[in-house]
Design a protein around this motif. Structure first.
Motif, PDB file in Angstrom:
ATOM      1  N   GLN A  48      -8.667  -1.281 -57.290  1.00  0.00           N
ATOM      2  CA  GLN A  48      -9.249  -1.448 -55.833  1.00  0.00           C
ATOM      3  C   GLN A  48      -8.321  -0.076 -55.410  1.00  0.00           C
ATOM      4  OE1 GLN A  48      -9.085  -5.001 -53.516  1.00  0.00           O
ATOM      5  NE2 GLN A  48      -8.823  -5.985 -55.531  1.00  0.00           N
ATOM      6  N   SER A  49      -8.838   0.499 -54.299  1.00  0.00           N
ATOM      7  CA  SER A  49      -8.643   1.629 -53.668  1.00  0.00           C
ATOM      8  C   SER A  49      -9.267   1.638 -52.166  1.00  0.00           C
ATOM      9  CB  SER A  49      -8.400   3.065 -54.505  1.00  0.00           C
ATOM     10  OG  SER A  49      -9.768   3.357 -54.340  1.00  0.00           O
ATOM     11  N   ALA A  50      -8.808   2.629 -51.332  1.00  0.00           N
ATOM     12  CA  ALA A  50      -9.741   2.752 -50.236  1.00  0.00           C
ATOM     13  C   ALA A  50     -10.776   3.567 -50.298  1.00  0.00           C
ATOM     14  CB  ALA A  50      -8.568   3.572 -49.178  1.00  0.00           C
ATOM     15  N   PHE A  51     -11.896   3.434 -49.764  1.00  0.00           N
ATOM     16  CA  PHE A  51     -13.133   4.079 -49.939  1.00  0.00           C
ATOM     17  C   PHE A  51     -13.000   5.459 -50.279  1.00  0.00           C
ATOM     18  CE2 PHE A  51     -17.346   5.607 -49.081  1.00  0.00           C
ATOM     19  CZ  PHE A  51     -18.076   5.053 -49.798  1.00  0.00           C
TER      20      PHE A  51
ATOM     21  N   GLY B 114     -13.941  -2.760 -48.158  1.00  0.00           N
ATOM     22  CA  GLY B 114     -15.453  -3.083 -48.126  1.00  0.00           C
ATOM     23  C   GLY B 114     -15.665  -4.240 -47.354  1.00  0.00           C
ATOM     24  N   THR B 115     -16.822  -4.614 -47.167  1.00  0.00           N
ATOM     25  CA  THR B 115     -17.411  -5.575 -46.286  1.00  0.00           C
ATOM     26  C   THR B 115     -18.548  -6.160 -47.213  1.00  0.00           C
ATOM     27  OG1 THR B 115     -18.837  -3.902 -45.116  1.00  0.00           O
ATOM     28  CG2 THR B 115     -16.630  -4.540 -44.261  1.00  0.00           C
ATOM     29  N   PRO B 116     -19.018  -7.476 -46.556  1.00  0.00           N
ATOM     30  CA  PRO B 116     -20.273  -8.040 -46.950  1.00  0.00           C
ATOM     31  C   PRO B 116     -21.398  -7.365 -46.748  1.00  0.00           C
ATOM     32  CG  PRO B 116     -19.075  -9.722 -45.581  1.00  0.00           C
ATOM     33  CD  PRO B 116     -18.034  -8.099 -45.468  1.00  0.00           C
ATOM     34  N   PRO B 117     -22.316  -7.445 -47.844  1.00  0.00           N
ATOM     35  CA  PRO B 117     -22.323  -8.323 -49.044  1.00  0.00           C
ATOM     36  C   PRO B 117     -22.081  -7.537 -50.258  1.00  0.00           C
ATOM     37  CG  PRO B 117     -24.606  -7.719 -48.699  1.00  0.00           C
ATOM     38  CD  PRO B 117     -23.562  -6.761 -47.595  1.00  0.00           C
TER      39      PRO B 117
ATOM     40  N   THR C 128     -19.923   6.822 -42.610  1.00  0.00           N
ATOM     41  CA  THR C 128     -19.686   6.524 -43.927  1.00  0.00           C
ATOM     42  C   THR C 128     -19.516   4.898 -44.372  1.00  0.00           C
ATOM     43  OG1 THR C 128     -18.561   8.689 -44.323  1.00  0.00           O
ATOM     44  CG2 THR C 128     -18.151   7.416 -45.952  1.00  0.00           C
ATOM     45  N   ARG C 129     -18.397   4.325 -43.642  1.00  0.00           N
ATOM     46  CA  ARG C 129     -18.235   3.076 -43.746  1.00  0.00           C
ATOM     47  C   ARG C 129     -18.920   2.279 -42.698  1.00  0.00           C
ATOM     48  NH1 ARG C 129     -18.537   1.809 -48.268  1.00  0.00           N
ATOM     49  NH2 ARG C 129     -17.169   0.026 -48.151  1.00  0.00           N
ATOM     50  N   ALA C 130     -20.306   2.304 -42.528  1.00  0.00           N
ATOM     51  CA  ALA C 130     -20.853   1.616 -41.287  1.00  0.00           C
ATOM     52  C   ALA C 130     -20.623   0.027 -41.439  1.00  0.00           C
ATOM     53  CB  ALA C 130     -22.314   1.874 -41.497  1.00  0.00           C
ATOM     54  N   LEU C 131     -20.593  -0.634 -42.454  1.00  0.00           N
ATOM     55  CA  LEU C 131     -20.509  -1.841 -42.605  1.00  0.00           C
ATOM     56  C   LEU C 131     -19.057  -2.579 -42.272  1.00  0.00           C
ATOM     57  CD1 LEU C 131     -22.390  -2.656 -45.926  1.00  0.00           C
ATOM     58  CD2 LEU C 131     -23.174  -2.626 -43.524  1.00  0.00           C
ATOM     59  N   THR C 132     -18.358  -1.726 -41.901  1.00  0.00           N
ATOM     60  CA  THR C 132     -16.728  -2.336 -41.583  1.00  0.00           C
ATOM     61  C   THR C 132     -16.965  -2.796 -40.053  1.00  0.00           C
ATOM     62  OG1 THR C 132     -16.290  -0.097 -40.479  1.00  0.00           O
ATOM     63  CG2 THR C 132     -15.653  -0.446 -42.725  1.00  0.00           C
ATOM     64  N   ARG C 133     -17.924  -2.710 -39.463  1.00  0.00           N
ATOM     65  CA  ARG C 133     -18.141  -3.495 -38.101  1.00  0.00           C
ATOM     66  C   ARG C 133     -18.606  -4.921 -38.472  1.00  0.00           C
ATOM     67  NH1 ARG C 133     -22.510  -0.411 -38.774  1.00  0.00           N
ATOM     68  NH2 ARG C 133     -24.451  -1.253 -38.941  1.00  0.00           N
TER      69      ARG C 133
ATOM     70  N   CYS D 259     -13.780   0.863 -60.310  1.00  0.00           N
ATOM     71  CA  CYS D 259     -13.313   1.223 -58.959  1.00  0.00           C
ATOM     72  C   CYS D 259     -14.075   0.472 -57.888  1.00  0.00           C
ATOM     73  CB  CYS D 259     -13.273   2.659 -58.858  1.00  0.00           C
ATOM     74  SG  CYS D 259     -11.897   3.655 -59.469  1.00  0.00           S
ATOM     75  N   ALA D 260     -13.345   0.020 -56.931  1.00  0.00           N
ATOM     76  CA  ALA D 260     -14.097  -0.939 -56.048  1.00  0.00           C
ATOM     77  C   ALA D 260     -13.265  -0.663 -54.755  1.00  0.00           C
ATOM     78  CB  ALA D 260     -13.973  -2.305 -56.260  1.00  0.00           C
TER      79      ALA D 260
END
Length: 288
Positions: free
Chosen positions: A98-101, A62-65, A7-12, A57-58
């Motif tokens: 802002q909140s956790a995904f 999160g991570t780039p970009p 789900t949050r693959a970009l966290t790497r 809501c964001a």
């Protein structure tokens, strides 16, 4: 996201990591200036929670970009710029909540924000609880060196016999394994696959000629190409794409319609394309 993609693959993705000191330098979080309302407000309460403001809501994780916090703690990214542009087109100012995904949809449903813009993939289960205005594709891309692209043209036989790195537990890994099988089935050499989810390390190896390509989300690769000075280019077009959209409450059709109209206006006046270009996401244009 696709089933094989966390789900949050970009966290790497490491933001401007020191490991890139040799070639991937000059990290920038500069956003396009799209915050000023372009005219009178086109929507008002109850379609929005607060007059003159579009509460977005964001994610704070999160991570780039797409959406992330830069080195100063400011919220930046392609979707931040797009949210500001949509708000301005509606005659509003964007205010980010802002909140956790995982809490984004509950936060929207609790009426703490008007819309979610947070790399939210449009999936059937989500469409049951929110309405979406699609504005971007997410997909998988292949990065090769600008200096020695190794004659790779995409997810095809040009990868046979090549050395590649793939991000772990992703569509990139799955599709590369499948392609390697197709290579051997047709009498060609298999793909030499290494797994590593550190994009900075993988891309440095691509630039140094240690491997021929790195496969990861197209968004990640576009970020490195445009924001860190990485000497890479995309081989072929993104594949395995899925739509990302702005999510509104099911009972807020007025705002949903207004956002769709504003996005159409941004596409027509070139703002949308400019934002995508700034963040290396031109190939993920929803109109393509």
């Amino acid at each position: 996201m696709p089933a094989t993609l966390p789900t949050r693959a970009l966290t790497r993705l490491a933001v401007c990591t020191a490991a890139l000191a040799v070639t991937l330098t000059g990290c920038s979080s500069q956003s396009t200036d799209t915050a000023a309302p372009t005219g009178p407000a086109k929507v008002a309460p109850p379609a929005i929670l607060q007059a003159g403001t579009l509460k977005v809501c964001a994610p704070n994780d999160g991570t780039p970009p797409s959406v992330y916090l830069d080195e100063t703690g400011a919220l930046v990214g392609s979707e931040v710029d797009l949210a500001k542009a949509i708000a301005a087109q509606l005659g509003l100012k964007a205010d980010f909540v802002q909140s956790a995904f995982p809490a984004l949809i509950p936060t929207l449903q609790a009426k703490q924000c008007d819309v979610i813009m947070a790399a939210l993939y449009i999936k059937p289960e989500r469409e049951k609880v929110v309405d979406f205005v699609p504005y971007l594709y997410s997909g998988t891309g292949i990065a090769v060196s600008k200096d020695h692209p190794a004659a790779i043209t995409g997810m095809d036989d040009s990868l046979c016999g090549k050395k590649v790195i793939v991000a772990i537990a992703t569509t990139a890994e799955e599709r590369t394994v499948e392609q390697s099988g197709a290579c051997t089935a047709s009498g060609k050499p298999e793909i030499d696959i290494t797994r590593n989810s550190h994009a900075d390390v993988a891309l440095q190896q691509v630039q140094n000629g240690q491997v021929d390509a790195y496969l990861d989300t197209a968004e990640t690769l576009g970020y490195f190409a445009t924001k860190t000075g990485a000497q890479i280019q995309m081989a072929g077009k993104p594949f395995g794409t899925i739509k990302i959209g702005a999510a509104t409450r099911k009972d807020d059709s007025a705002l949903h319609t207004a956002i769709a109209a504003a996005l159409g206006e941004l596409e027509a006046n070139g703002t949308y394309a400019k934002i995508l270009h700034t963040w290396g996401q031109t190939d993920l244009d929803i109109r393509k």
